[in-house]
Design a protein around this motif. Structure first.
Motif, PDB file in Angstrom:
ATOM      1  N   ALA A 287       0.821  -1.215   0.000  1.00  0.00           N
ATOM      2  CA  ALA A 287       0.000   0.000   0.000  1.00  0.00           C
ATOM      3  C   ALA A 287       0.850   1.257   0.000  1.00  0.00           C
ATOM      4  N   GLY A 288       2.165   1.109  -0.145  1.00  0.00           N
ATOM      5  CA  GLY A 288       3.051   2.265  -0.214  1.00  0.00           C
ATOM      6  C   GLY A 288       3.227   2.746  -1.639  1.00  0.00           C
ATOM      7  N   CYS A 289       4.427   3.219  -1.966  1.00  0.00           N
ATOM      8  CA  CYS A 289       4.653   3.730  -3.319  1.00  0.00           C
ATOM      9  C   CYS A 289       5.957   3.250  -3.929  1.00  0.00           C
ATOM     10  N   THR A 290       6.736   2.420  -3.209  1.00  0.00           N
ATOM     11  CA  THR A 290       7.968   1.858  -3.765  1.00  0.00           C
ATOM     12  C   THR A 290       8.095   0.412  -3.304  1.00  0.00           C
ATOM     13  N   PRO A 291       8.992  -0.348  -3.898  1.00  0.00           N
ATOM     14  CA  PRO A 291       9.319  -1.650  -3.323  1.00  0.00           C
ATOM     15  C   PRO A 291      10.283  -1.498  -2.147  1.00  0.00           C
ATOM     16  N   LEU A 292      10.550  -2.609  -1.484  1.00  0.00           N
ATOM     17  CA  LEU A 292      11.717  -2.710  -0.607  1.00  0.00           C
ATOM     18  C   LEU A 292      12.855  -3.089  -1.543  1.00  0.00           C
ATOM     19  N   TYR A 293      13.932  -2.297  -1.566  1.00  0.00           N
ATOM     20  CA  TYR A 293      14.897  -2.385  -2.667  1.00  0.00           C
ATOM     21  C   TYR A 293      15.919  -3.504  -2.553  1.00  0.00           C
ATOM     22  N   TYR A 294      15.977  -4.180  -1.424  1.00  0.00           N
ATOM     23  CA  TYR A 294      16.904  -5.311  -1.293  1.00  0.00           C
ATOM     24  C   TYR A 294      16.109  -6.567  -0.963  1.00  0.00           C
ATOM     25  N   ASN A 295      16.607  -7.707  -1.387  1.00  0.00           N
ATOM     26  CA  ASN A 295      15.870  -8.955  -1.227  1.00  0.00           C
ATOM     27  C   ASN A 295      16.083  -9.526   0.173  1.00  0.00           C
ATOM     28  N   TRP A 296      15.432  -8.906   1.138  1.00  0.00           N
ATOM     29  CA  TRP A 296      15.514  -9.393   2.508  1.00  0.00           C
ATOM     30  C   TRP A 296      14.604 -10.610   2.672  1.00  0.00           C
ATOM     31  N   PRO A 297      15.052 -11.635   3.387  1.00  0.00           N
ATOM     32  CA  PRO A 297      14.273 -12.876   3.487  1.00  0.00           C
ATOM     33  C   PRO A 297      13.044 -12.737   4.385  1.00  0.00           C
ATOM     34  N   VAL A 298      11.991 -13.489   4.022  1.00  0.00           N
ATOM     35  CA  VAL A 298      10.793 -13.612   4.852  1.00  0.00           C
ATOM     36  C   VAL A 298      10.930 -14.887   5.672  1.00  0.00           C
ATOM     37  N   GLU A 299      10.654 -14.792   6.944  1.00  0.00           N
ATOM     38  CA  GLU A 299      10.806 -15.924   7.858  1.00  0.00           C
ATOM     39  C   GLU A 299       9.458 -16.328   8.434  1.00  0.00           C
ATOM     40  N   ALA A 300       9.199 -17.620   8.496  1.00  0.00           N
ATOM     41  CA  ALA A 300       8.098 -18.167   9.284  1.00  0.00           C
ATOM     42  C   ALA A 300       8.700 -18.809  10.524  1.00  0.00           C
ATOM     43  N   SER A 301       8.001 -18.711  11.637  1.00  0.00           N
ATOM     44  CA  SER A 301       8.542 -19.273  12.878  1.00  0.00           C
ATOM     45  C   SER A 301       7.422 -19.766  13.775  1.00  0.00           C
ATOM     46  N   PHE A 302       7.771 -20.693  14.667  1.00  0.00           N
ATOM     47  CA  PHE A 302       6.921 -21.092  15.784  1.00  0.00           C
ATOM     48  C   PHE A 302       7.521 -20.441  17.028  1.00  0.00           C
ATOM     49  N   LEU A 303       6.707 -19.694  17.761  1.00  0.00           N
ATOM     50  CA  LEU A 303       7.170 -19.011  18.960  1.00  0.00           C
ATOM     51  C   LEU A 303       6.633 -19.696  20.207  1.00  0.00           C
ATOM     52  N   ASP A 304       7.430 -19.719  21.234  1.00  0.00           N
ATOM     53  CA  ASP A 304       6.965 -20.168  22.544  1.00  0.00           C
ATOM     54  C   ASP A 304       5.908 -19.182  23.036  1.00  0.00           C
ATOM     55  N   LYS A 305       4.775 -19.698  23.498  1.00  0.00           N
ATOM     56  CA  LYS A 305       3.674 -18.813  23.885  1.00  0.00           C
ATOM     57  C   LYS A 305       4.040 -17.919  25.065  1.00  0.00           C
ATOM     58  N   THR A 306       4.910 -18.399  25.921  1.00  0.00           N
ATOM     59  CA  THR A 306       5.245 -17.654  27.131  1.00  0.00           C
ATOM     60  C   THR A 306       6.403 -16.684  26.912  1.00  0.00           C
ATOM     61  N   THR A 307       7.485 -17.184  26.361  1.00  0.00           N
ATOM     62  CA  THR A 307       8.674 -16.340  26.185  1.00  0.00           C
ATOM     63  C   THR A 307       8.622 -15.520  24.905  1.00  0.00           C
ATOM     64  N   ARG A 308       7.782 -15.935  23.955  1.00  0.00           N
ATOM     65  CA  ARG A 308       7.664 -15.309  22.637  1.00  0.00           C
ATOM     66  C   ARG A 308       8.936 -15.475  21.796  1.00  0.00           C
ATOM     67  N   GLU A 309       9.833 -16.324  22.217  1.00  0.00           N
ATOM     68  CA  GLU A 309      11.062 -16.582  21.481  1.00  0.00           C
ATOM     69  C   GLU A 309      10.841 -17.703  20.469  1.00  0.00           C
ATOM     70  N   PRO A 310      11.514 -17.638  19.304  1.00  0.00           N
ATOM     71  CA  PRO A 310      11.337 -18.702  18.306  1.00  0.00           C
ATOM     72  C   PRO A 310      11.956 -20.021  18.776  1.00  0.00           C
ATOM     73  N   VAL A 311      11.183 -21.095  18.615  1.00  0.00           N
ATOM     74  CA  VAL A 311      11.704 -22.436  18.885  1.00  0.00           C
ATOM     75  C   VAL A 311      11.936 -23.193  17.573  1.00  0.00           C
ATOM     76  N   TRP A 312      11.446 -22.620  16.503  1.00  0.00           N
ATOM     77  CA  TRP A 312      11.696 -23.138  15.146  1.00  0.00           C
ATOM     78  C   TRP A 312      11.522 -21.967  14.190  1.00  0.00           C
ATOM     79  N   ARG A 313      12.380 -21.884  13.191  1.00  0.00           N
ATOM     80  CA  ARG A 313      12.278 -20.801  12.206  1.00  0.00           C
ATOM     81  C   ARG A 313      12.869 -21.267  10.895  1.00  0.00           C
ATOM     82  N   GLU A 314      12.294 -20.767   9.790  1.00  0.00           N
ATOM     83  CA  GLU A 314      12.785 -21.110   8.457  1.00  0.00           C
ATOM     84  C   GLU A 314      12.417 -19.983   7.497  1.00  0.00           C
ATOM     85  N   THR A 315      13.329 -19.658   6.592  1.00  0.00           N
ATOM     86  CA  THR A 315      13.048 -18.608   5.608  1.00  0.00           C
ATOM     87  C   THR A 315      12.383 -19.192   4.370  1.00  0.00           C
ATOM     88  N   LEU A 316      11.586 -18.368   3.720  1.00  0.00           N
ATOM     89  CA  LEU A 316      10.855 -18.758   2.514  1.00  0.00           C
ATOM     90  C   LEU A 316      11.724 -18.413   1.315  1.00  0.00           C
TER      91      LEU A 316
END
Length: 409
Positions: A287-316
């Motif tokens: 919804a902006g007006c430009t792209p993000l100009y560098y190919n930064w990775p998108v990550e999916a993760s499972f977070l611990d519900k209490t600590t909110r820290e990732p216990v598993w993560r992988e980039t797409l």
């Protein structure tokens, strides 16, 4: 992207994650014998602490600042922009700059600078021979950083962005705007940043001051940013943040700059089995007006519900965020399959994040309320081995108040 103050003021600015640093040539090379180490020493001394503050830089090397001084190396002739010595030395400096900055994560973009007052490519203008010399040198020595030049009529054979240092001035707009909206530059914003600064010291500026421009010409500024696909602006960033109307309008202007990734929908299974393949899909709009100009990775993760820290993560690895262009009404659908994480049976939080490769830490953020401090976006509960009792995450953090983001320099 966004408001772009000087690097010395960026950490105090409400919105700034981008700043500019003027660099005097003789600060980083005062003689031909000076090596790339001198540039690195300068950078480390001047830019200390910016990575911890999540601020990226746009350096511009310059030789002359009217009424302030000249910054020529001691073994060169002041004002000599055309001799064989200058041509040799300027190419040599660009080579050293490339070795120092092309892989420096603190550097966002490079303003070419070097020639003329303030490095703005006037007094003198950059002629055709110098355009080829500099264009070839910057392309050869900056493989990872995007380059910006001052005038759209110059360097047209090169894939450079532009810094317009009198943004919105009608005296320049009459030729500048038609030039960036006509071939070959009409689509340049899709691959290279457009930025620079407003100016309040000549001609017909956008206001009497940055505050006046933000308060009384907000609609015009936003319209120009969106029309021309602008990524960032300085000087305008010096508005008085204690003025309530200026603060409100500045938020609207910041929202107009650059990319703005809105997640409309995310689909994923309620539960996964350890080691078994599963997929997620999401729909994102820019919804902006430009792209993000560098190919930064998108990550999916499972977070611990209490600590909110990732216990598993992988980039797409199939996703290239540079292709999420701001096309009205267009949504991009992303689908990706993973091997189910081998985690203990239980409930976790599925999250998405966009990472800065400098440390693989969350950096660019989606424009949604689902946000937790640290840069990840909690989307909902997901079970490992069994469905969760509920699916919705209801407690979020304020994205604007999170000052924890950083990268590794």
């Amino acid at each position: 992207m966004g408001f772009r103050p000087d690097y010395t003021r960026a950490r105090a600015h409400a919105w700034a994650t981008l700043a500019r640093c003027y660099v005097k040539w003789n600060e980083i090379e005062d003689s031909a014998a000076d090596g790339v180490g001198k540039i690195r020493e300068f950078s480390n001394a001047k830019w200390s602490g910016l990575a911890e503050a999540n601020i990226k830089l746009i350096p511009r090397v310059h030789l002359e600042w009217p009424n302030r001084g000249t910054y020529w190396p001691s073994d060169m002739t002041t004002g000599d922009y055309s001799s064989p010595q200058f041509k040799q030395r300027v190419v040599g400096l660009v080579q050293k700059m490339g070795r120092a900055w092309d892989n420096d994560p603190r550097v966002a973009f490079i303003e070419m600078g070097l020639i003329g007052y303030w490095g703005e490519h006037h007094h003198p203008r950059v002629d055709g021979e110098m355009q080829k010399l500099l264009g070839d040198a910057f392309l050869a020595n900056f493989k990872n950083k995007l380059i910006m030049i001052r005038y759209p009529s110059d360097f047209q054979k090169y894939p450079f962005g532009i810094y317009w240092d009198s943004f919105g001035h009608p005296e320049e707009a009459v030729t500048f705007i038609p030039a960036v909206e006509a071939p070959p530059l009409a689509g340049r914003w899709k691959i290279a940043p457009m930025g620079g600064e407003t100016a309040f010291d000549w001609g017909t500026p956008l206001g009497k001051s940055p505050t006046d421009a933000v308060v009384n010409n907000c609609e015009k500024v936003v319209g120009l940013i969106r029309r021309l696909h602008w990524n960032h602006l300085g000087w305008l960033s010096d508005y008085d943040a204690s003025d309530p109307q200026a603060a409100r309008n500045a938020a609207l202007i910041q929202k107009a700059f650059g990319y703005r990734f809105v997640l409309d929908e995310v689909r994923y299974p309620a539960a996964v089995q350890p080691g078994k393949r599963f997929g997620i899909a999401f729909s994102v709009r820019n919804a902006g007006c430009t792209p993000l100009y560098y190919n930064w990775p998108v990550e999916a993760s499972f977070l611990d519900k209490t600590t909110r820290e990732p216990v598993w993560r992988e980039t797409l690895d199939s996703v290239d965020v540079r292709k999420w262009l701001p096309v009205e009404g267009r949504a991009y659908t992303v689908r990706h399959a993973f091997d189910g994480p081998r985690l203990p049976r239980g409930e976790y939080v599925l999250a998405l994040a966009i990472l800065d490769p400098a440390g693989d830490l969350p950096a660019a953020r989606f424009a949604i309320a689902n946000y937790w401090r640290g840069g990840r976006h909690p989307l909902g509960l997901i079970g490992v081995g069994a469905k969760p009792l509920a699916a919705v995450v209801t407690t979020f953090d304020d994205l604007a108040e999170d000052t924890s983001l950083h990268y590794i320099a």
